[in-house]
Design an enzyme around this catalytic site. Structure first.
Site, PDB file in Angstrom:
ATOM      1  N   LYS A 151      21.762  22.711   7.221  1.00 37.07           N
ATOM      2  CA  LYS A 151      22.024  21.393   6.252  1.00 37.07           C
ATOM      3  C   LYS A 151      21.079  20.230   6.629  1.00 37.07           C
ATOM      4  O   LYS A 151      21.126  19.953   7.653  1.00 37.07           O
ATOM      5  CB  LYS A 151      22.829  21.760   5.581  1.00 37.07           C
ATOM      6  CG  LYS A 151      24.059  21.729   6.461  1.00 37.07           C
ATOM      7  CD  LYS A 151      24.249  20.393   7.729  1.00 37.07           C
ATOM      8  CE  LYS A 151      23.672  18.937   7.074  1.00 37.07           C
ATOM      9  NZ  LYS A 151      24.048  18.055   8.843  1.00 37.07           N
ATOM     10  N   TYR A 234      29.016  17.307   2.608  1.00 41.20           N
ATOM     11  CA  TYR A 234      30.020  18.045   2.969  1.00 41.20           C
ATOM     12  C   TYR A 234      30.355  17.428   1.582  1.00 41.20           C
ATOM     13  O   TYR A 234      31.256  18.195   1.358  1.00 41.20           O
ATOM     14  CB  TYR A 234      29.922  17.174   4.228  1.00 41.20           C
ATOM     15  CG  TYR A 234      29.776  17.962   5.250  1.00 41.20           C
ATOM     16  CD1 TYR A 234      29.785  19.009   5.525  1.00 41.20           C
ATOM     17  CD2 TYR A 234      28.389  17.189   6.630  1.00 41.20           C
ATOM     18  CE1 TYR A 234      29.439  19.794   6.725  1.00 41.20           C
ATOM     19  CE2 TYR A 234      28.146  18.218   7.300  1.00 41.20           C
ATOM     20  CZ  TYR A 234      28.572  19.196   7.793  1.00 41.20           C
ATOM     21  OH  TYR A 234      27.813  19.516   8.496  1.00 41.20           O
TER      22      TYR A 234
HETATM   23  P1  NAD Z   1      19.222  16.903  17.140  1.00 41.78           P
HETATM   24  O1  NAD Z   1      18.572  15.935  17.695  1.00 41.78           O
HETATM   25  O2  NAD Z   1      20.412  17.572  18.832  1.00 41.78           O
HETATM   26  O3  NAD Z   1      18.397  18.391  17.673  1.00 41.78           O
HETATM   27  C1  NAD Z   1      16.863  18.836  17.461  1.00 41.78           C
HETATM   28  C2  NAD Z   1      16.433  19.455  18.169  1.00 41.78           C
HETATM   29  O4  NAD Z   1      14.925  20.125  17.942  1.00 41.78           O
HETATM   30  C3  NAD Z   1      16.030  18.727  19.572  1.00 41.78           C
HETATM   31  O5  NAD Z   1      15.926  20.583  20.875  1.00 41.78           O
HETATM   32  C4  NAD Z   1      14.470  18.359  19.624  1.00 41.78           C
HETATM   33  O6  NAD Z   1      13.833  18.797  20.792  1.00 41.78           O
HETATM   34  C5  NAD Z   1      14.306  19.757  18.818  1.00 41.78           C
HETATM   35  N1  NAD Z   1      12.656  19.450  17.293  1.00 41.78           N
HETATM   36  C6  NAD Z   1      12.351  19.887  17.528  1.00 41.78           C
HETATM   37  N2  NAD Z   1      10.528  19.419  17.103  1.00 41.78           N
HETATM   38  C7  NAD Z   1      11.386  18.455  17.204  1.00 41.78           C
HETATM   39  C8  NAD Z   1      11.142  16.843  16.534  1.00 41.78           C
HETATM   40  N3  NAD Z   1       9.041  16.569  15.828  1.00 41.78           N
HETATM   41  N4  NAD Z   1      11.564  16.473  16.185  1.00 41.78           N
HETATM   42  C9  NAD Z   1      12.186  15.666  16.970  1.00 41.78           C
HETATM   43  N5  NAD Z   1      12.788  16.969  17.612  1.00 41.78           N
HETATM   44  C10 NAD Z   1      12.240  18.234  17.385  1.00 41.78           C
HETATM   45  O7  NAD Z   1      19.426  17.134  16.239  1.00 41.78           O
HETATM   46  P2  NAD Z   1      20.811  18.596  16.032  1.00 41.78           P
HETATM   47  O8  NAD Z   1      22.010  17.363  15.493  1.00 41.78           O
HETATM   48  O9  NAD Z   1      21.202  19.842  16.992  1.00 41.78           O
HETATM   49  O10 NAD Z   1      20.420  18.794  14.193  1.00 41.78           O
HETATM   50  C11 NAD Z   1      19.322  19.978  13.653  1.00 41.78           C
HETATM   51  C12 NAD Z   1      19.668  20.605  12.426  1.00 41.78           C
HETATM   52  O11 NAD Z   1      20.839  21.434  12.862  1.00 41.78           O
HETATM   53  C13 NAD Z   1      19.775  19.156  11.482  1.00 41.78           C
HETATM   54  O12 NAD Z   1      19.563  19.383  10.225  1.00 41.78           O
HETATM   55  C14 NAD Z   1      21.243  19.047  10.867  1.00 41.78           C
HETATM   56  O13 NAD Z   1      21.219  18.851   9.828  1.00 41.78           O
HETATM   57  C15 NAD Z   1      22.004  20.367  11.369  1.00 41.78           C
HETATM   58  N6  NAD Z   1      23.444  20.230  11.920  1.00 41.78           N
HETATM   59  C16 NAD Z   1      24.362  20.989  11.504  1.00 41.78           C
HETATM   60  C17 NAD Z   1      25.343  20.807  11.550  1.00 41.78           C
HETATM   61  C18 NAD Z   1      26.760  21.556  11.087  1.00 41.78           C
HETATM   62  O14 NAD Z   1      27.969  21.472  11.218  1.00 41.78           O
HETATM   63  N7  NAD Z   1      26.335  22.485  10.170  1.00 41.78           N
HETATM   64  C19 NAD Z   1      26.276  19.699  12.874  1.00 41.78           C
HETATM   65  C20 NAD Z   1      24.634  18.818  13.075  1.00 41.78           C
HETATM   66  C21 NAD Z   1      23.795  19.591  12.608  1.00 41.78           C
END
Ligand code: NAD
Length: 380
Positions: A151, A234
């Site tokens: 999401k 949410y």
């Molecule tokens: P994060 O920043 O920790 O991770 C993002 C990942 O994408 C990193 O590994 C990064 O290296 C990679 N990436 C690849 N190309 C990139 C770019 N151009 N710029 C930045 N990063 C890049 O983020 P996260 O918290 O893991 O979130 C990732 C996704 O998961 C988001 O869409 C977020 O909304 C979703 N999420 C969902 C939940 C849930 O409870 N369902 C919880 C957290 C995050």
């Protein structure tokens, strides 16, 4: 079409899985001095564990993949971590060792499309910054894989349409990472509303926020917005599943910014109202400058609420008749297992792309209302 009934059915199925989760997990080898025998035995056990399960490849090894999804995949019964897609060679090495991932199942963003030739990967799970969801979902579908997309599904409804169409064309399923559809306390809110245990709903309050954020989340091009598409989503979801209805119109107001420079591209907080059919008003709030997590329903004869409501665990529920006491689950394990089961049993997922598309539509209406100060109807 996802009905409330199918939602409840799925979640109750999910709870059943949890009670047996862990039954197929690795058994620790104790008292073995011969190391090679032990690793051979472990390799056999791992092979056994993967048998009959669908293989998932995580795309993007950020915080959510590392801290939630990969550990959850150690507890799943119908799927397992088969592959990874990462742009960081160090991470690839670390994950390869930690989760025993074969070299041939490790991809980077340049080699991603060749995943089509890998029969170990059944499902691609897109866990990238929001603006990249559409591209990787469409490419995963074109590679002949089922897709779970995090999401918010995408930034625009047009992108959502492309994602849904690509999966349909490939004959593959698409689901969104809406883990709370597998969480017993949130499910109880749905049940209490549906059975009218406290009479007809009068008002809903949904608030979700945290004090602090970082990185791509404040870069509008990558995130699509501030707390609204990240954590406010949410609240939109909660109102939709608790009422079982779709909002007709929204009003919204941006909140003040404590740190104007940091939040120069996106809102730091906002409040919004959703008008539901039948006259219920949902009062919602989301922020990157304040901790909050609430879902409260007020009805003719009492109230029922969750506080906190939206975390990975730790939900607490209370009603005008007393406290809720429900099982603790691994939401992500249930969510991924349910999708794997939906694929093998050829039944719909309770959290399909269409559900994510509707949230994107509502988010964009809220932003329009926030910008114009006007009441904005949600287009059909
Ligand atoms: P994060 O920043 O920790 O991770 C993002 C990942 O994408 C990193 O590994 C990064 O290296 C990679 N990436 C690849 N190309 C990139 C770019 N151009 N710029 C930045 N990063 C890049 O983020 P996260 O918290 O893991 O979130 C990732 C996704 O998961 C988001 O869409 C977020 O909304 C979703 N999420 C969902 C939940 C849930 O409870 N369902 C919880 C957290 C995050």
């Amino acid at each position: 079409m996802v009905t409330r009934r199918s939602f409840i059915q799925t979640v109750s199925n999910g709870i059943v899985y949890t009670s047996v989760a862990g039954s197929g997990l690795l058994v620790a080898c104790q008292g073995k001095s011969d190391q090679s025998k032990e690793s051979e035995k472990q390799a056999d056990q791992r092979k056994e564990k993967k048998k009959g399960k669908l293989g998932i490849a995580l795309v993007g090894l950020g915080k959510y993949s590392e801290e939630q999804l990969a550990p959850a995949l150690e507890e799943t019964n119908h799927c397992y971590l088969a592959g990874i897609v990462t742009g960081t060679p160090d991470k690839a090495e670390k994950w390869k060792k930690k989760y025993d991932i074969p070299e041939k199942n490790i991809y980077n963003y340049e080699t991603f499309d060749t995943i089509k030739d890998n029969p170990d990967i059944d499902i691609v799970y897109v866990v990238l910054p929001n603006s990249m969801h559409a591209d990787y979902t469409v490419r995963a579908a074109k590679a002949g894989k089922h897709v779970i997309c995090e999401k918010p599904m995408a930034l625009t409804v047009a992108e959502c349409d492309q994602m849904i169409a690509a999966c349909k064309e490939a004959g593959k399923m698409l689901s969104i990472g809406y883990r709370l559809h597998f969480e017993p306390y949130n499910l109880e809110m749905v049940r209490l509303a549906e059975t009218k245990t406290f009479g007809n709903l009068k008002k809903i309050k949904a608030e979700n926020g945290m004090n602090g954020t970082e990185g791509w989340r404040v870069d509008k091009e990558l995130s699509g917005g501030g707390p609204l598409p990240d954590v406010g989503i949410y609240c939109i979801q909660a109102v939709r599943y608790t009422t079982g209805q779709e909002p007709l119109a929204v009003r919204a107001k941006e909140g003040p910014k404590k740190d104007k420079e940091f939040f120069k591209e996106v809102e730091a907080s906002l409040t919004w109202e959703m008008e539901m059919p039948g006259g219920v008003i949902a009062e919602c709030k989301s922020s990157y400058e304040e901790d909050m997590s609430l879902l409260r329903a007020e009805a003719d004869k009492g109230f029922f609420e969750l506080k906190p409501a939206y975390g990975y665990s730790g939900q607490k529920g209370e009603t005008s008749q007393g406290k809720m006491d429900l099982p603790k689950v691994n939401q992500q394990a249930l969510q991924m297992d349910d999708f794997a089961e939906a694929i093998t049993k050829k039944r719909p997922t309770p959290v399909p792309g269409e559900m994510g598309r509707q949230d994107v539509k509502i988010i964009n209406a809220i932003y329009e209302a926030m910008k114009t100060g006007k009441r904005v109807e949600i287009p059909a």
